[in-house]
Scaffold this active site. Structure first.
Site, PDB file in Angstrom:
ATOM      1  N   PRO A 129      10.274  -7.302   3.237  1.00 35.75           N
ATOM      2  CA  PRO A 129      10.952  -6.025   3.407  1.00 35.75           C
ATOM      3  C   PRO A 129      10.300  -5.091   4.430  1.00 35.75           C
ATOM      4  CG  PRO A 129       9.908  -6.183   1.248  1.00 35.75           C
ATOM      5  CD  PRO A 129       9.872  -7.549   1.850  1.00 35.75           C
ATOM      6  N   ASN A 130      11.159  -4.469   5.189  1.00 32.44           N
ATOM      7  CA  ASN A 130      10.809  -3.437   6.179  1.00 32.44           C
ATOM      8  C   ASN A 130      10.205  -3.987   7.467  1.00 32.44           C
ATOM      9  OD1 ASN A 130      11.656  -1.184   4.538  1.00 32.44           O
ATOM     10  ND2 ASN A 130       9.901  -1.651   3.251  1.00 32.44           N
TER      11      ASN A 130
ATOM     12  N   ARG B 190       8.430   1.345  13.145  1.00 31.25           N
ATOM     13  CA  ARG B 190       7.909   1.767  11.849  1.00 31.25           C
ATOM     14  C   ARG B 190       6.410   2.054  11.944  1.00 31.25           C
ATOM     15  NH1 ARG B 190       6.461  -2.523   7.137  1.00 31.25           N
ATOM     16  NH2 ARG B 190       6.037  -1.051   5.455  1.00 31.25           N
TER      17      ARG B 190
ATOM     18  N   TYR C 287       1.310  -0.382  12.257  1.00 33.76           N
ATOM     19  CA  TYR C 287       1.886  -1.719  12.470  1.00 33.76           C
ATOM     20  C   TYR C 287       2.032  -2.098  13.948  1.00 33.76           C
ATOM     21  CZ  TYR C 287       2.880  -1.373   7.485  1.00 33.76           C
ATOM     22  OH  TYR C 287       2.749  -1.240   6.134  1.00 33.76           O
TER      23      TYR C 287
ATOM     24  N   ASN D  58       4.492 -13.095   5.599  1.00 35.34           N
ATOM     25  CA  ASN D  58       4.091 -11.708   5.409  1.00 35.34           C
ATOM     26  C   ASN D  58       5.086 -11.153   4.391  1.00 35.34           C
ATOM     27  OD1 ASN D  58       3.612  -8.999   5.382  1.00 35.34           O
ATOM     28  ND2 ASN D  58       3.384  -8.800   7.612  1.00 35.34           N
TER      29      ASN D  58
ATOM     30  N   ALA E 181       5.763  -5.431   1.111  1.00 30.98           N
ATOM     31  CA  ALA E 181       5.358  -4.791  -0.146  1.00 30.98           C
ATOM     32  C   ALA E 181       5.461  -5.727  -1.346  1.00 30.98           C
ATOM     33  CB  ALA E 181       6.208  -3.543  -0.374  1.00 30.98           C
TER      34      ALA E 181
ATOM     35  N   HIS F 136       2.352  -7.043  -3.271  1.00 34.02           N
ATOM     36  CA  HIS F 136       1.648  -6.306  -4.320  1.00 34.02           C
ATOM     37  C   HIS F 136       2.426  -6.245  -5.631  1.00 34.02           C
ATOM     38  CE1 HIS F 136      -0.295  -5.208  -0.612  1.00 34.02           C
ATOM     39  NE2 HIS F 136       0.774  -4.538  -0.204  1.00 34.02           N
TER      40      HIS F 136
ATOM     41  N   ASP G  86       5.347 -17.613  -7.543  1.00 33.09           N
ATOM     42  CA  ASP G  86       5.794 -18.820  -8.248  1.00 33.09           C
ATOM     43  C   ASP G  86       6.616 -19.718  -7.333  1.00 33.09           C
ATOM     44  OD1 ASP G  86       4.516 -18.010 -10.534  1.00 33.09           O
ATOM     45  OD2 ASP G  86       6.332 -17.412 -11.612  1.00 33.09           O
TER      46      ASP G  86
ATOM     47  N   GLU H  28      -0.998 -16.495   4.242  1.00 30.68           N
ATOM     48  CA  GLU H  28      -0.510 -15.124   4.026  1.00 30.68           C
ATOM     49  C   GLU H  28      -1.002 -14.245   5.181  1.00 30.68           C
ATOM     50  OE1 GLU H  28      -2.092 -13.611   0.346  1.00 30.68           O
ATOM     51  OE2 GLU H  28      -1.463 -11.550   0.752  1.00 30.68           O
TER      52      GLU H  28
ATOM     53  N   HIS I  28      -0.967 -10.304   6.971  1.00 31.78           N
ATOM     54  CA  HIS I  28      -0.668  -8.866   6.975  1.00 31.78           C
ATOM     55  C   HIS I  28      -1.077  -8.315   8.329  1.00 31.78           C
ATOM     56  CE1 HIS I  28       0.139  -9.104   2.770  1.00 31.78           C
ATOM     57  NE2 HIS I  28      -0.991  -9.763   2.625  1.00 31.78           N
ATOM     58  N   ILE I  29      -0.209  -7.573   8.929  1.00 30.66           N
ATOM     59  CA  ILE I  29      -0.498  -6.986  10.244  1.00 30.66           C
ATOM     60  C   ILE I  29      -1.647  -5.984  10.120  1.00 30.66           C
ATOM     61  CG2 ILE I  29       0.473  -5.480  12.036  1.00 30.66           C
ATOM     62  CD1 ILE I  29       3.211  -6.911  11.375  1.00 30.66           C
ATOM     63  N   SER I  30      -1.577  -5.166   9.088  1.00 28.86           N
ATOM     64  CA  SER I  30      -2.635  -4.170   8.868  1.00 28.86           C
ATOM     65  C   SER I  30      -3.703  -4.758   7.948  1.00 28.86           C
ATOM     66  CB  SER I  30      -2.032  -2.914   8.225  1.00 28.86           C
ATOM     67  OG  SER I  30      -1.532  -3.203   6.920  1.00 28.86           O
TER      68      SER I  30
ATOM     69  N   ARG J 274      -6.572   0.297   3.281  1.00 31.76           N
ATOM     70  CA  ARG J 274      -5.475   1.231   3.019  1.00 31.76           C
ATOM     71  C   ARG J 274      -5.472   1.647   1.537  1.00 31.76           C
ATOM     72  NH1 ARG J 274      -0.146  -1.006   5.597  1.00 31.76           N
ATOM     73  NH2 ARG J 274       0.470   1.148   5.122  1.00 31.76           N
TER      74      ARG J 274
ATOM     75  N   ARG K 157      -2.486  -1.373  -2.349  1.00 34.37           N
ATOM     76  CA  ARG K 157      -2.266  -2.493  -1.417  1.00 34.37           C
ATOM     77  C   ARG K 157      -3.398  -3.524  -1.471  1.00 34.37           C
ATOM     78  NH1 ARG K 157       2.043  -0.678   1.882  1.00 34.37           N
ATOM     79  NH2 ARG K 157       2.029   1.582   2.051  1.00 34.37           N
TER      80      ARG K 157
HETATM   81  C1  DHK Z   1       3.350  -4.903   5.465  1.00 35.57           C
HETATM   82  C2  DHK Z   1       3.972  -4.094   4.570  1.00 35.57           C
HETATM   83  O1  DHK Z   1       5.277  -3.834   4.668  1.00 35.57           O
HETATM   84  C3  DHK Z   1       3.218  -3.421   3.488  1.00 35.57           C
HETATM   85  O2  DHK Z   1       4.011  -3.188   2.352  1.00 35.57           O
HETATM   86  C4  DHK Z   1       1.954  -4.162   3.118  1.00 35.57           C
HETATM   87  C5  DHK Z   1       1.961  -5.352   5.305  1.00 35.57           C
HETATM   88  C6  DHK Z   1       1.151  -4.486   4.379  1.00 35.57           C
HETATM   89  C7  DHK Z   1       1.300  -5.612   6.655  1.00 35.57           C
HETATM   90  O3  DHK Z   1       0.229  -5.099   6.936  1.00 35.57           O
HETATM   91  O4  DHK Z   1       1.881  -6.375   7.438  1.00 35.57           O
HETATM   92  O5  DHK Z   1       1.204  -3.399   2.227  1.00 35.57           O
END
Ligand code: DHK
Length: 152
Positions: free
Chosen positions: A19-20, A27, A32, A83, A86, A89, A96, A107, A109-111, A116, A120
């Site tokens: 998501p997102n 964003r 990011y 990735n 959210a 978490h 599963d 796995e 994560h960009i950040s 943070r 997270r």
């Molecule tokens: C991306 C998200 O959308 C967040 O909800 C995660 C992750 C971190 C990222 O760093 O790519 O907490």
């Protein structure tokens, strides 16, 4: 939702974004960066190609669609880069699904989620992942594919 395919079916990496992540580029760029999801998917495809692999890329804002994509990877992909956004978490269901298909998972994560907010810091996915890459920006996707290619 986006999708992109390249390469042969038996040597594909499924690249999943949750998501997102469709908003990448606009964003919270301080967190990011300015690269878009299309840039991420292109980087993944280029990296895989250099290893003689292909990619199937998929992004969704819906947990069930991500789970369906993971199920679809069984027999069609050699590994998964995810990735989960959210859902990292919150989602036992994604964890599963990933352990259920018995494919190597990296796995991403960009950040750096550990620098943070506290909420997270915990990932439901890390316990079943072969590796976790956080804080490397979109290069994390490249490193993840390099790692999977080495293991295959
Ligand atoms: C991306 C998200 O959308 C967040 O909800 C995660 C992750 C971190 C990222 O760093 O790519 O907490």
């Amino acid at each position: 939702m986006t999708s992109q395919s390249a390469g042969t079916a038996d040597k594909k990496i499924l690249v999943l974004n949750g998501p997102n992540l469709n908003l990448l580029g606009t964003r919270e760029p301080a967190i990011y960066g300015s690269a878009t999801l299309a840039d991420v998917e292109q980087l993944a495809a280029q990296t895989a190609k250099a290893h003689g692999l292909g990619t199937t890329c998929f992004q969704s804002n819906h947990e069930g669609e991500l789970i369906d994509a993971i199920h679809g990877a069984r027999g069609t992909a050699a590994g998964i880069v995810i990735n989960p956004g959210a859902y990292t978490h919150t989602s036992v269901a994604l964890r599963d699904a990933l352990s259920g298909v018995e494919l190597p998972v990296v796995e991403v994560h960009i950040s750096n989620i550990h620098r943070r907010e506290e909420f997270r810091h915990h990932s439901y996915i890390s316990g079943i992942a072969q590796a976790v890459i956080a804080g490397a920006g979109i290069s994390g996707y490249k490193f993840a594919i390099d790692l999977l290619a080495e293991a295959l």
